[in-house]
Design an enzyme around this catalytic site. Structure first.
Site, PDB file in Angstrom:
ATOM      1  N   ARG A  82       0.923  -1.257   0.066  1.00 46.80           N
ATOM      2  CA  ARG A  82      -0.108  -0.016   0.031  1.00 46.80           C
ATOM      3  C   ARG A  82       1.044   1.213  -0.024  1.00 46.80           C
ATOM      4  O   ARG A  82       1.027   1.950   0.851  1.00 46.80           O
ATOM      5  CB  ARG A  82      -0.996   0.081   1.429  1.00 46.80           C
ATOM      6  CG  ARG A  82      -2.040   1.067   1.355  1.00 46.80           C
ATOM      7  CD  ARG A  82      -2.798   0.747   2.470  1.00 46.80           C
ATOM      8  NE  ARG A  82      -3.961   1.791   2.406  1.00 46.80           N
ATOM      9  CZ  ARG A  82      -3.776   2.875   3.095  1.00 46.80           C
ATOM     10  NH1 ARG A  82      -2.837   3.279   3.675  1.00 46.80           N
ATOM     11  NH2 ARG A  82      -4.731   3.836   3.114  1.00 46.80           N
ATOM     12  N   ASP A 120       5.956  -3.860  14.550  1.00 50.68           N
ATOM     13  CA  ASP A 120       5.114  -4.716  13.685  1.00 50.68           C
ATOM     14  C   ASP A 120       4.916  -4.222  12.351  1.00 50.68           C
ATOM     15  O   ASP A 120       4.671  -5.148  11.703  1.00 50.68           O
ATOM     16  CB  ASP A 120       3.754  -4.586  14.698  1.00 50.68           C
ATOM     17  CG  ASP A 120       3.335  -3.107  14.859  1.00 50.68           C
ATOM     18  OD1 ASP A 120       4.044  -2.354  14.935  1.00 50.68           O
ATOM     19  OD2 ASP A 120       2.071  -2.918  15.284  1.00 50.68           O
ATOM     20  N   THR A 142      11.851  -1.673  19.167  1.00 51.99           N
ATOM     21  CA  THR A 142      10.934  -0.715  19.318  1.00 51.99           C
ATOM     22  C   THR A 142      11.018  -0.364  20.826  1.00 51.99           C
ATOM     23  O   THR A 142      11.154  -0.939  21.452  1.00 51.99           O
ATOM     24  CB  THR A 142       9.340  -0.825  18.901  1.00 51.99           C
ATOM     25  OG1 THR A 142       8.502   0.311  19.356  1.00 51.99           O
ATOM     26  CG2 THR A 142       8.894  -2.048  19.541  1.00 51.99           C
TER      27      THR A 142
END
Ligand code: F6P
Length: 366
Positions: A82, A120, A142
């Site tokens: 995307r 993620d 993270t």
């Protein structure tokens, strides 16, 4: 399957301390132990889309253990499935699946496998190309500490230390001015950073997304402390904290980001509400990106080194499409498919919650 000769490394998503330590461990292990060629992909999956791939040598990997950020650069706006390719007449983003372009670039660079260091979002991108036949391993990064199946991500403990040092400083000025001081940490929808930094710095109130707060409870707690002769209150609040039945405070929306919502500002909202209801003087500090910067603490340097080494062990042993994890003291791995699109929140029965409650910390709900 063919033996490995050349591998690629990328760092994706928001940066954090320890990325370079992982890159160093991957490059050195790949070259010393497996005799592989290593290339670096610039700016995460964006570099794979735009074909920005360069050799990564031992010299590149030297003297970077302690350096913050990532020598490869990163991007949190480049999901090949995307990808923003333009804008429509009203200025809205036009998205396209550019996975074919990524596969062509991987083939052209002669990459036999890819080490994807990220959170993620990066694991979701990795899963997208795994499904098209690319061999990957993941390394969990993270400051939010919110990746599934790993007890800890590298970068988290450095961010906790940074937030804790800020809170220690806020403590002294809060005490001088007899104020209610709110300190807002990052963490998205997970409260790990606020919980650990709050516990480490002796915060009086800790507000995390997993436990929606009751404003009356928080205000009464602040007033109650004043009644007991404590002239100030420190509140550590996670950017994703929200009132019971209420919503998070959104700072901005970034449409072409895989996770478009950027949180921020709940401490300022709360500071106004608390001062209005209690008459106490309040101030809010948003720690922001300072939590992502700087040199990793020793714990993260060691964890990053072990993670990078394990990633190479997986690749070398032909165990593809798995993410390295730290589980109950062991460095092991899980399929990337089990991590993609997931978040690990603070469980309500976490022992640290019981511990801070037992010593009188208000978690906002009672
Ligand atoms: O996921 C890491 C993180 O720092 C979050 O804690 C925070 O919500 C977000 O990234 C901020 O993203 P950006 O760097 O795009 O502002």
């Amino acid at each position: 399957m063919s033996a490995l000769q050349r591998i690629g490394v990328l760092t994706g998503g928001g940066d954090c301390p320890g990325l370079n330590a992982v890159i160093r461990a991957v490059v050195k292990t790949a070259i010393f132990e497996y005799g592989l060629e290593v290339v670096g992909v610039r700016d995460g999956f964006l570099g794979l889309i735009e074909n920005r791939i360069e050799p990564l040598t031992l010299q590149d990997a030297s003297n970077i253990l302690t350096r913050g950020g990532t020598i490869l650069g990163t991007s949190n706006k480049a999901n090949p499935k995307r990808f923003k390719v333009g804008e429509d007449a009203s200025g809205g983003p036009i998205f396209e699946d550019v996975t074919d372009r990524v596969l062509a670039n991987i083939e052209q660079a002669g990459l036999d496998a890819l080490v994807c260091i990220g959170g993620d979002g990066t694991m979701t991108c990795a899963q997208g190309i795994i499904e098209r036949g690319v061999r990957c391993v993941g390394v969990p990064k993270t400051i939010d500490n919110d990746l599934m199946h790993t007890d800890v991500t590298f970068g988290f403990h450095t961010a906790v230390q940074t937030a804790c040092e800020a809170l220690d400083r806020i403590h002294t000025t809060a005490s001088s001015h007899h104020r209610v001081m709110l300190v807002e940490t990052m963490g998205r929808n997970a409260g790990w950073l606020a919980l650990y930094a709050g516990a480490a710095s002796g915060a009086d109130v800790i507000l995390i997304p997993e436990i929606p707060y009751d404003l009356d409870v928080v205000c009464n707690y602040c007033l109650g402390r004043n009644g007991k002769g404590k002239s100030f209150t420190i509140i550590t609040v996670s950017e994703g904290a929200k009132p019971i039945g209420g919503e998070v405070v959104v700072d901005q929306v970034i449409p072409d980001s895989p996770d478009p919502i950027r949180l921020g500002g709940v401490s300022e909202v709360l500071a106004d509400q608390i001062s209005e209801r209690t008459g106490l003087e309040t101030r809010a500090t948003i720690l922001g990106h300072v939590q992502r910067g700087g040199s990793p603490v020793a714990y993260d340097r060691v964890l990053a080194t072990r993670f990078g080494h394990k990633a190479m062990e997986l690749l070398g042993g032909g165990e593809f499409n798995r993410m390295v994890v730290h589980e109950r003291g062991q460095i092991t791995s899980v399929p990337i498919s089990e991590v993609a699109d997931q978040q690990r929140l603070v469980p309500l029965d976490h022992p640290l919650l019981a511990a801070v409650r037992a010593i009188g910390v208000c978690m906002g709900n009672r």
